[in-house]
Design a protein around this motif. Structure first.
Motif, PDB file in Angstrom:
ATOM      1  N   UNK A 166       2.462  -6.572  14.113  1.00  0.00           N
ATOM      2  CA  UNK A 166       2.904  -5.195  13.881  1.00  0.00           C
ATOM      3  C   UNK A 166       4.248  -5.001  14.561  1.00  0.00           C
ATOM      4  N   UNK A 167       4.830  -3.814  14.343  1.00  0.00           N
ATOM      5  CA  UNK A 167       6.125  -3.527  14.959  1.00  0.00           C
ATOM      6  C   UNK A 167       6.052  -3.570  16.477  1.00  0.00           C
ATOM      7  N   UNK A 168       4.886  -3.263  17.021  1.00  0.00           N
ATOM      8  CA  UNK A 168       4.740  -3.224  18.480  1.00  0.00           C
ATOM      9  C   UNK A 168       4.525  -4.598  19.108  1.00  0.00           C
ATOM     10  N   UNK A 169       4.214  -5.618  18.299  1.00  0.00           N
ATOM     11  CA  UNK A 169       3.990  -6.945  18.854  1.00  0.00           C
ATOM     12  C   UNK A 169       2.930  -7.714  18.096  1.00  0.00           C
ATOM     13  N   UNK A 170       2.382  -8.734  18.738  1.00  0.00           N
ATOM     14  CA  UNK A 170       1.394  -9.613  18.122  1.00  0.00           C
ATOM     15  C   UNK A 170       0.110  -9.562  18.949  1.00  0.00           C
ATOM     16  N   UNK A 171      -1.019  -9.314  18.288  1.00  0.00           N
ATOM     17  CA  UNK A 171      -2.298  -9.234  18.985  1.00  0.00           C
ATOM     18  C   UNK A 171      -3.289 -10.210  18.369  1.00  0.00           C
ATOM     19  N   UNK A 172      -4.064 -10.856  19.223  1.00  0.00           N
ATOM     20  CA  UNK A 172      -5.112 -11.782  18.800  1.00  0.00           C
ATOM     21  C   UNK A 172      -6.462 -11.189  19.166  1.00  0.00           C
ATOM     22  N   UNK A 173      -7.411 -11.190  18.219  1.00  0.00           N
ATOM     23  CA  UNK A 173      -8.750 -10.657  18.463  1.00  0.00           C
ATOM     24  C   UNK A 173      -9.795 -11.697  18.101  1.00  0.00           C
ATOM     25  N   UNK A 174     -10.832 -11.802  18.938  1.00  0.00           N
ATOM     26  CA  UNK A 174     -11.993 -12.619  18.590  1.00  0.00           C
ATOM     27  C   UNK A 174     -12.919 -11.783  17.714  1.00  0.00           C
ATOM     28  N   UNK A 175     -13.497 -12.395  16.676  1.00  0.00           N
ATOM     29  CA  UNK A 175     -14.340 -11.664  15.730  1.00  0.00           C
ATOM     30  C   UNK A 175     -15.822 -11.949  15.957  1.00  0.00           C
ATOM     31  N   UNK A 176     -16.226 -12.026  17.222  1.00  0.00           N
ATOM     32  CA  UNK A 176     -17.623 -12.293  17.537  1.00  0.00           C
ATOM     33  C   UNK A 176     -18.008 -13.731  17.236  1.00  0.00           C
ATOM     34  N   UNK A 177     -17.090 -14.657  17.400  1.00  0.00           N
ATOM     35  CA  UNK A 177     -17.341 -16.066  17.088  1.00  0.00           C
ATOM     36  C   UNK A 177     -18.394 -16.658  18.012  1.00  0.00           C
ATOM     37  N   UNK A 178     -19.040 -17.720  17.534  1.00  0.00           N
ATOM     38  CA  UNK A 178     -20.096 -18.371  18.319  1.00  0.00           C
ATOM     39  C   UNK A 178     -19.557 -18.984  19.599  1.00  0.00           C
ATOM     40  N   UNK A 179     -18.429 -19.669  19.520  1.00  0.00           N
ATOM     41  CA  UNK A 179     -17.902 -20.401  20.672  1.00  0.00           C
ATOM     42  C   UNK A 179     -16.727 -19.716  21.348  1.00  0.00           C
ATOM     43  N   UNK A 180     -16.347 -18.549  20.877  1.00  0.00           N
ATOM     44  CA  UNK A 180     -15.321 -17.775  21.557  1.00  0.00           C
ATOM     45  C   UNK A 180     -13.905 -18.211  21.231  1.00  0.00           C
ATOM     46  N   UNK A 181     -12.961 -17.333  21.590  1.00  0.00           N
ATOM     47  CA  UNK A 181     -11.540 -17.586  21.437  1.00  0.00           C
ATOM     48  C   UNK A 181     -10.906 -17.528  22.821  1.00  0.00           C
ATOM     49  N   UNK A 182     -10.027 -18.497  23.102  1.00  0.00           N
ATOM     50  CA  UNK A 182      -9.429 -18.602  24.436  1.00  0.00           C
ATOM     51  C   UNK A 182      -7.916 -18.545  24.327  1.00  0.00           C
ATOM     52  N   UNK A 183      -7.290 -17.863  25.271  1.00  0.00           N
ATOM     53  CA  UNK A 183      -5.839 -17.868  25.402  1.00  0.00           C
ATOM     54  C   UNK A 183      -5.513 -18.343  26.810  1.00  0.00           C
ATOM     55  N   UNK A 184      -4.785 -19.438  26.883  1.00  0.00           N
ATOM     56  CA  UNK A 184      -4.445 -20.040  28.181  1.00  0.00           C
ATOM     57  C   UNK A 184      -5.694 -20.257  29.031  1.00  0.00           C
ATOM     58  N   UNK A 185      -6.739 -20.777  28.371  1.00  0.00           N
ATOM     59  CA  UNK A 185      -8.010 -21.148  29.008  1.00  0.00           C
ATOM     60  C   UNK A 185      -8.854 -19.960  29.462  1.00  0.00           C
ATOM     61  N   UNK A 186      -8.512 -18.749  29.046  1.00  0.00           N
ATOM     62  CA  UNK A 186      -9.315 -17.576  29.389  1.00  0.00           C
ATOM     63  C   UNK A 186      -9.949 -17.003  28.124  1.00  0.00           C
ATOM     64  N   UNK A 187     -11.269 -16.744  28.188  1.00  0.00           N
ATOM     65  CA  UNK A 187     -11.957 -16.152  27.046  1.00  0.00           C
ATOM     66  C   UNK A 187     -11.458 -14.729  26.832  1.00  0.00           C
ATOM     67  N   UNK A 188     -11.214 -14.377  25.577  1.00  0.00           N
ATOM     68  CA  UNK A 188     -10.670 -13.035  25.277  1.00  0.00           C
ATOM     69  C   UNK A 188     -11.474 -12.382  24.153  1.00  0.00           C
ATOM     70  N   UNK A 189     -11.394 -11.084  24.081  1.00  0.00           N
ATOM     71  CA  UNK A 189     -11.863 -10.360  22.905  1.00  0.00           C
ATOM     72  C   UNK A 189     -10.658  -9.798  22.147  1.00  0.00           C
ATOM     73  N   UNK A 190      -9.657  -9.328  22.895  1.00  0.00           N
ATOM     74  CA  UNK A 190      -8.399  -8.931  22.273  1.00  0.00           C
ATOM     75  C   UNK A 190      -7.288  -9.056  23.295  1.00  0.00           C
TER      76      UNK A 190
END
Length: 352
Positions: A72-96
């Motif tokens: 978006x104009x404000x930046x870039x956001x990553x969201x986890x969609x309730x995945x089984x094994x999770x989403x990590x950014x720089x080795x930290x589990x995130x939801x958004x």
């Protein structure tokens, strides 16, 4: 053994005010399709195993709808969609979370790097070059770089009669760790090991991942006694704190083999021969033999097609052999033998 992921509290990082570049991208630095570039366009981008995903990662560790990126104009956001094994950014589990240039995104067993620089092509090719020398999971050097460094350091040490040592070590029962805790846990162990050791060795030491659970350290200016001391220190570092994945502790030990260059220096020949100057093959050398084409001559334990296959050339006196490659082969072979002996004696052993 089933590992249950902990509940991650939603934390939305503040997204910067700068509008993301239209040519921002994700580059695969570990996993399937390594080096592949995904250009990011404004709007929503789905990551997952589904055929509807714009970034499709077809692996059992990835959910069908695993994560979502929003530009978006404000930046870039990553969201986890309730995945089984999770989403990590720089080795930290995130939801958004908002993404910044250089962030590492882990989805299943795949790691992607987010690039958003002014010159995306230059950044991409720089990243591809980095991938030729760096292991994406552990972020230490890879086997290819280790082989090149070994030839270079053996050449220098031989010419100037300086000490040089090689240590090779395996994570004990690494296949069992993958089987019992899962491959994601095995990847986490390797990543933690790489991070833990990289910050505790000298800047001069060359630390590389050379196989699945196998690593090597090339230590310039270190003799055999120093190599033994370094090996004992590595064992202590590994034993200091537990390894884990999603709050499950995983016991980890290493088996190490160590050898010094002066143990394998040939009795004949000029040790001060400069790189590129060929010496006549010693009696008993197999015609056409090459240091890096033997089964023990490459990091990773296998044959590498074409690696050094033309290092010798024919002259009137017969087959010419590269002495420094011979020393590299001998040093690796001796170190591997000692590693195998250490593993045969039990876990957490050092053989030198």
């Amino acid at each position: 053994m089933n590992i249950r992921r902990k509940t991650v509290v939603t934390v939305i990082s503040k997204i910067g005010d700068r509008k993301p570049k239209a040519d921002a991208c994700l580059v695969v630095i570990y996993g399937q399709s390594i080096g592949h570039k995904y250009l990011l366009k404004p709007g929503e981008i789905l990551i997952g195993r589904s055929s509807q995903a714009q970034i499709q990662i077809d692996h059992e560790s990835v959910s069908r709808r695993h994560a979502r990126i929003v530009l978006a104009d404000s930046g870039v956001a990553l969201s986890d969609l309730g995945s089984t094994n999770g989403t990590y950014v720089n080795d930290e589990a995130i939801t958004e979370r908002g993404l910044g240039n250089g962030d590492l995104i882990k989805v299943g067993r795949t790691i992607l790097k987010y690039l958003s620089t002014d010159n995306i092509e230059a950044a991409y090719y720089e990243e591809i070059y980095r991938l030729t020398t760096i292991d994406g999971l552990t972020r230490c050097f890879n086997g290819r770089y280790a082989r090149e460094a070994l030839v270079r350091e053996v050449s220098r040490a031989s010419r100037y009669k300086r000490p040089l040592s090689l240590l090779m070590f395996d994570v004990d029962d690494f296949a069992r760790i993958n089987e019992e805790f899962g491959h994601l846990a095995g990847d986490a162990v390797l990543a933690q090991l790489g991070k833990r050791l990289a910050r505790r060795i000298r800047r001069e030491d060359i630390f590389a991942r050379t196989g699945g659970g196998e690593f090597a350290i090339l230590a310039p200016e270190v003799d055999k006694a120093g190599a033994v001391h370094l090996g004992q220190r590595l064992l202590r570092i590994i034993g200091e704190t537990a390894f884990g994945f999603d709050e499950v502790q995983i016991p980890v030990t290493l088996s190490l083999g160590a050898a010094a260059l002066d143990e394998v220096v040939e009795a004949e020949g000029d040790p001060t021969t400069a790189p590129g100057v060929r010496a006549a093959a010693s009696p008993g050398t197999a015609p056409g033999g090459d240091a890096f084409s033997s089964q023990t001559g490459t990091f990773g334990g296998g044959t590498e097609s074409g690696a050094g296959a033309e290092s010798g050339s024919r002259t009137g006196s017969g087959e010419i052999h590269d002495r420094f490659h011979t020393l590299c082969e001998s040093l690796m072979s001796l170190t591997r033998q000692r590693l195998a002996k250490a593993k045969s004696q039990g876990k957490g052993r050092l053989q030198a």
